[in-house]
Design a protein around this motif. Structure first.
Motif, short mmCIF file in Angstrom:
data_model
loop_
_atom_site.label_atom_id
_atom_site.label_comp_id
_atom_site.label_asym_id
_atom_site.label_seq_id
_atom_site.Cartn_x
_atom_site.Cartn_y
_atom_site.Cartn_z
N ILE A 475 -24.47 -42.16 64.20
CA ILE A 475 -23.00 -42.41 63.82
C ILE A 475 -22.54 -41.99 65.61
O ILE A 475 -22.60 -40.73 65.97
CB ILE A 475 -22.31 -41.40 63.12
CG1 ILE A 475 -22.97 -41.88 61.63
CG2 ILE A 475 -20.75 -41.67 63.07
CD1 ILE A 475 -22.59 -40.78 60.46
N THR A 476 -21.98 -42.96 65.90
CA THR A 476 -21.39 -42.69 67.64
C THR A 476 -20.06 -42.49 67.62
O THR A 476 -19.12 -43.48 66.95
CB THR A 476 -21.78 -43.83 68.51
OG1 THR A 476 -23.17 -43.90 68.43
CG2 THR A 476 -21.64 -43.65 69.87
N LEU A 477 -19.44 -41.42 67.95
CA LEU A 477 -18.01 -41.04 68.08
C LEU A 477 -17.34 -41.50 69.43
O LEU A 477 -17.90 -40.95 70.49
CB LEU A 477 -17.78 -39.54 67.66
CG LEU A 477 -18.29 -39.05 66.45
CD1 LEU A 477 -17.85 -37.50 66.38
CD2 LEU A 477 -17.72 -39.92 65.00
N LEU A 478 -16.37 -42.43 69.43
CA LEU A 478 -15.76 -42.72 70.55
C LEU A 478 -14.67 -41.82 70.38
O LEU A 478 -13.94 -41.74 69.59
CB LEU A 478 -15.25 -43.96 70.52
CG LEU A 478 -16.44 -45.35 70.38
CD1 LEU A 478 -15.65 -46.66 70.59
CD2 LEU A 478 -17.41 -45.12 71.51
N ARG A 479 -14.31 -41.00 71.40
CA ARG A 479 -13.30 -39.90 71.76
C ARG A 479 -13.57 -38.95 70.58
O ARG A 479 -12.96 -38.79 69.70
CB ARG A 479 -11.90 -40.64 71.53
CG ARG A 479 -11.62 -41.81 72.39
CD ARG A 479 -10.29 -41.50 73.20
NE ARG A 479 -9.75 -42.84 73.79
CZ ARG A 479 -8.69 -43.28 73.22
NH1 ARG A 479 -8.01 -42.46 72.44
NH2 ARG A 479 -8.47 -44.37 73.65
N ALA A 488 -13.49 -38.63 60.25
CA ALA A 488 -14.13 -39.62 59.75
C ALA A 488 -15.65 -39.48 59.81
O ALA A 488 -16.52 -40.08 59.07
CB ALA A 488 -13.58 -41.09 60.12
N GLY A 489 -15.94 -39.06 61.15
CA GLY A 489 -17.36 -39.17 61.67
C GLY A 489 -18.12 -38.03 60.53
O GLY A 489 -19.21 -38.21 59.91
N ASP A 490 -17.61 -36.97 60.28
CA ASP A 490 -18.12 -35.79 59.35
C ASP A 490 -18.19 -36.36 57.91
O ASP A 490 -19.21 -36.08 57.54
CB ASP A 490 -17.27 -34.74 59.56
CG ASP A 490 -17.53 -33.71 60.81
OD1 ASP A 490 -18.42 -34.28 61.56
OD2 ASP A 490 -16.50 -32.95 61.23
N ARG A 491 -17.08 -37.12 57.55
CA ARG A 491 -17.26 -37.72 56.25
C ARG A 491 -18.46 -38.48 55.91
O ARG A 491 -19.11 -38.49 55.01
CB ARG A 491 -15.74 -38.25 55.76
CG ARG A 491 -15.44 -37.88 54.49
CD ARG A 491 -14.26 -38.44 54.05
NE ARG A 491 -13.02 -38.16 55.26
CZ ARG A 491 -12.29 -39.20 55.65
NH1 ARG A 491 -12.59 -40.26 55.58
NH2 ARG A 491 -11.47 -38.94 56.52
N ILE A 530 -17.54 -45.06 65.45
CA ILE A 530 -16.18 -44.93 65.01
C ILE A 530 -15.19 -44.63 66.04
O ILE A 530 -15.67 -43.83 66.86
CB ILE A 530 -16.12 -43.69 64.14
CG1 ILE A 530 -17.38 -43.86 62.71
CG2 ILE A 530 -14.71 -43.48 63.53
CD1 ILE A 530 -17.44 -42.83 61.79
N GLY A 531 -14.23 -45.09 66.19
CA GLY A 531 -13.27 -45.11 67.27
C GLY A 531 -11.76 -44.92 66.81
O GLY A 531 -11.72 -45.59 65.51
N PRO A 532 -11.01 -44.68 67.40
CA PRO A 532 -9.35 -44.53 66.93
C PRO A 532 -9.11 -46.03 66.80
O PRO A 532 -8.07 -46.13 65.59
CB PRO A 532 -8.75 -44.07 68.17
CG PRO A 532 -9.67 -43.64 69.10
CD PRO A 532 -10.95 -44.24 68.96
N ARG A 533 -9.22 -47.07 67.21
CA ARG A 533 -8.70 -48.34 67.11
C ARG A 533 -8.96 -48.86 65.71
O ARG A 533 -8.25 -49.30 64.90
CB ARG A 533 -9.11 -49.26 68.25
CG ARG A 533 -8.18 -50.58 68.15
CD ARG A 533 -7.75 -51.17 69.52
NE ARG A 533 -8.54 -50.60 70.78
CZ ARG A 533 -9.58 -51.44 71.13
NH1 ARG A 533 -10.00 -52.57 70.60
NH2 ARG A 533 -10.17 -50.90 72.09
N GLY A 538 -9.29 -48.56 59.09
CA GLY A 538 -10.43 -48.35 58.10
C GLY A 538 -11.80 -48.94 58.52
O GLY A 538 -12.63 -49.04 57.56
N VAL A 539 -12.12 -49.51 59.71
CA VAL A 539 -13.36 -50.11 60.04
C VAL A 539 -13.90 -49.47 60.94
O VAL A 539 -13.36 -48.70 61.95
CB VAL A 539 -13.11 -51.56 60.31
CG1 VAL A 539 -12.43 -52.23 59.26
CG2 VAL A 539 -12.39 -51.67 61.63
N ALA A 540 -15.55 -49.63 61.03
CA ALA A 540 -16.11 -49.09 62.19
C ALA A 540 -17.29 -50.24 62.51
O ALA A 540 -17.34 -51.53 61.77
CB ALA A 540 -17.23 -48.11 61.55
#
Ligand code: ATP
Ligand code: MG
Length: 563
Positions: A475-479, A488-491, A530-533, A538-540
């Motif tokens: 799971i790659t977090l942007l920002r 959202a990443g943790d969930r 997963i990014g803010p936009r 609600g999508v990744a």
């Protein structure tokens, strides 16, 4: 696992002198590190893959009735002397002397120790047995190379079957064959089973499992139109007949000044000395015995065949002075006509040939009109010829392919060699003493890992097959400073982990480009970005490593997209 806390030391550049893709990529992606030539440390990612390989092997070998042991890696020399392999193993065996002055070996394989354990079995009623272990082996390889493909210290699954009869061995051998096919399939490998030489192990049937790869060190011969598949060390092919005169006069000596090669002789005397009308005389020292080996002029000797035929341990070409002293000439003018005081082994393609040309054992002279049966005292006929690409298959005449492969597994029928040496004798149902009939079966764990990488990578890095991947999804977090993204990443991390997936959460404070490149390099099969936009709707992003295709999917649908 959070990437920010994980030890995944990826490197920007390829290591020096690393040609094999698996060597480059496993090193760069932070799976392995070299300690010294042929000795590698498994870093956490490498160890995760190794454990999966270990588990798959255990499941499949347990599935055919295997019982796991764990034997010492260091053995007393006496044990290896009993089987005769203390000498045979030569320089490949690591040897050390302890403080009492006793010789010891580091185990290259464990036939001796398992046979010694089997000597406790006294009745056929305790058979059959299938014993195995997953253990470190030591081999002082002449050329450790290609990362973990060929090392001096590696892990092998080695199993040993114990039966009263050869029929029992055949059954256990076939069961292993099946288990090996399932194991390699689960590794994501296309491993081809080929006929093989038994080498120093002794024994009869021997099958190797080969993965096609230019990083391999074996050559494999396969027929595209039938089932014929063999290691080059063992392969045969059709030899078209050459027509000879019905009878020939006595051998005749003729001058061949400065002519030293098959090709030069053929050029100088095209009428009588075409390469397939010449005898190539090779001279070997086989365990110190000076031996002539005869091949047709246009055929190459396959040395392993010579070794298998004679059982010689120390095989080397004789040196010029040794040859001159015994035959009276130097290579280029050698022949076997009139030679009676040295063993002569000839390749079958020379059988019944007449009107041939060979060296006269006098520098700058050759003989014509040679009739092999009449003029040469051949002691032993054998198939010694090395197959060449595009020759015809011995089974159906198909045009043979030749390709390079990595040997990932090897199964053999050992027979009674080790049980006799170690006294593993049982009483059969009539009270008669019988040596236990053994089979032995090996798979290299780290070599299998490297073979997977050889077979499954691209310019961006490794592409792990599902069953052996160190993690299933990243799971790659942007920002990673954006709270909604982190949440959202943790969930998702928890949801997937609870569902049984192994998840790597890339929460590092790195640019997206760095994160993407690292994920690609280490080869995790799926990436969820997963990014803010995207979060706003609600999508990744869902990226498949093998194709690098990316689609947008609802966050709650991620689990459903994973295998
Ligand atoms: P090779 O011909 O490649 O040296 P081998 O015939 O000596 O192999 P075996 O003695 O049959 O190999 O060992 C069983 C398995 O152990 C091999 O199929 C391979 O997977 C693995 N193996 C053998 N030697 C090495 C090595 N030096 N490094 C890594 N793995 C090895
Ligand atoms: Mg070897």
């Amino acid at each position: 696992m959070r990437w920010s806390q994980a030890y995944i030391p990826t490197l920007r550049d390829d290591p020096a002198n690393a040609e094999a893709a698996s060597h480059r990529l496993l090193q760069r992606a932070g799976f392995i590190r070299q300690l010294s030539a042929g000795h590698y440390s498994m870093l956490p990612l490498g160890q995760r893959v190794r454990r999966k390989i270990d588990r798959i092997i255990r499941q499949e070998i347990d599935g055919i009735g295997g019982q796991q042991f764990h034997l010492p890696a260091m053995h007393p020399a006496e044990l290896w002397k009993k089987s005769g392999r203390w000498e045979i193993m030569g320089e490949e065996m690591f040897r050390l002397v302890d403080r009492k002055g006793s010789d010891n070996a580091l185990g290259m394989t464990h036939e001796e120790v398992f046979a010694e354990l089997a000597s406790e079995i006294s009745s056929y009623k305790q058979l059959p047995q299938l014993w195995y272990q997953i253990q470190t082996k030591f081999r002082d390889e002449p050329r450790p190379k290609s990362g973990v493909l060929r090392v001096r210290e590696f892990t092998m699954k080695d199993s040993y079957s114990l039966d009263l009869t050869w029929e029992g061995l055949d059954e256990q051998f076939d069961r292993h064959h099946g288990a090996y096919q399932r194991i390699f399939e689960r590794f994501g490998l296309e491993a081809v089973d080929v006929e093989a030489s038994s080498g120093a192990m002794g024994g009869s049937d021997s099958v190797e499992f080969m993965v096609r790869s230019d990083a391999g060190e074996d050559w494999i011969v396969t027929c595209p139109t039938c089932d014929y598949r063999a290691n080059l060390e063992r392969a045969t092919s059709q030899v078209p007949d050459v027509s000879d005169p019905a009878s020939v006069p006595e051998p005749q000596q003729f001058a061949t000044p400065e002519i030293r090669t098959i090709a030069a002789l053929a050029d100088a005397f095209p009428d009588i000395a075409a390469p397939d009308r010449q005898i190539k005389t090779l001279v070997y020292m086989l365990d110190g015995t000076f031996t002539l080996v005869l091949m047709r002029g246009d055929h190459a000797l396959q040395e392993q065949k010579l070794q298998d035929l004679t059982g010689a341990v120390d095989v080397r070409a004789a040196q010029a002075d040794e040859i001159r002293q015994r035959l009276g000439a130097l290579p280029g003018s050698l022949g076997a006509v009139g030679v009676t005081d040295h063993p002569i082994i000839a390749d079958e393609a020379l059988k019944d040939r007449r009107g041939l040309v060979t060296g006269a054992n006098e520098d700058d002279w050759h003989l014509s009109n040679v009739d092999v049966a009449r003029d040469i005292a051949v002691g032993e006929w054998a198939d010694l010829r090395e197959v060449q690409e595009r020759e015809r298959c011995i089974v159906d005449g198909g045009t043979l392919d030749l390709w390079k492969g990595i040997e990932v597994g090897h199964i053999f029928k050992l027979g009674t060699k080790y049980s006799e040496a170690m006294g593993a004798i049982v009483q059969d149902e009539h009270g008669e003493s019988k040596p236990i009939v053994m089979g032995s079966y090996g798979i290299g764990l780290e070599r299998s890992m490297a073979a997977v990488v050889e077979a499954s990578h691209d310019d961006g890095g490794i592409i792990w097959p599902w069953e052996v991947t160190p993690f299933h999804v990243v799971i790659t977090l942007l920002r990673q400073q954006d709270e909604a993204v982190v949440e959202a990443g943790d969930r998702l991390y928890e949801e997937l982990t609870d569902a049984g997936y192994e998840v790597l959460l890339d929460d590092r404070a790195e640019r997206p480009g760095v994160k993407f490149a690292d994920a690609e390099l280490i080869g995790v099969p799926y990436r969820v970005t997963i990014g803010p936009r995207g979060l706003e709707s609600g999508v990744a992003e869902f990226t498949t490593r093998s194709t690098m295709e990316t689609t947008e999917i609802p966050l709650e649908a991620v689990a459903a997209h994973l295998p």
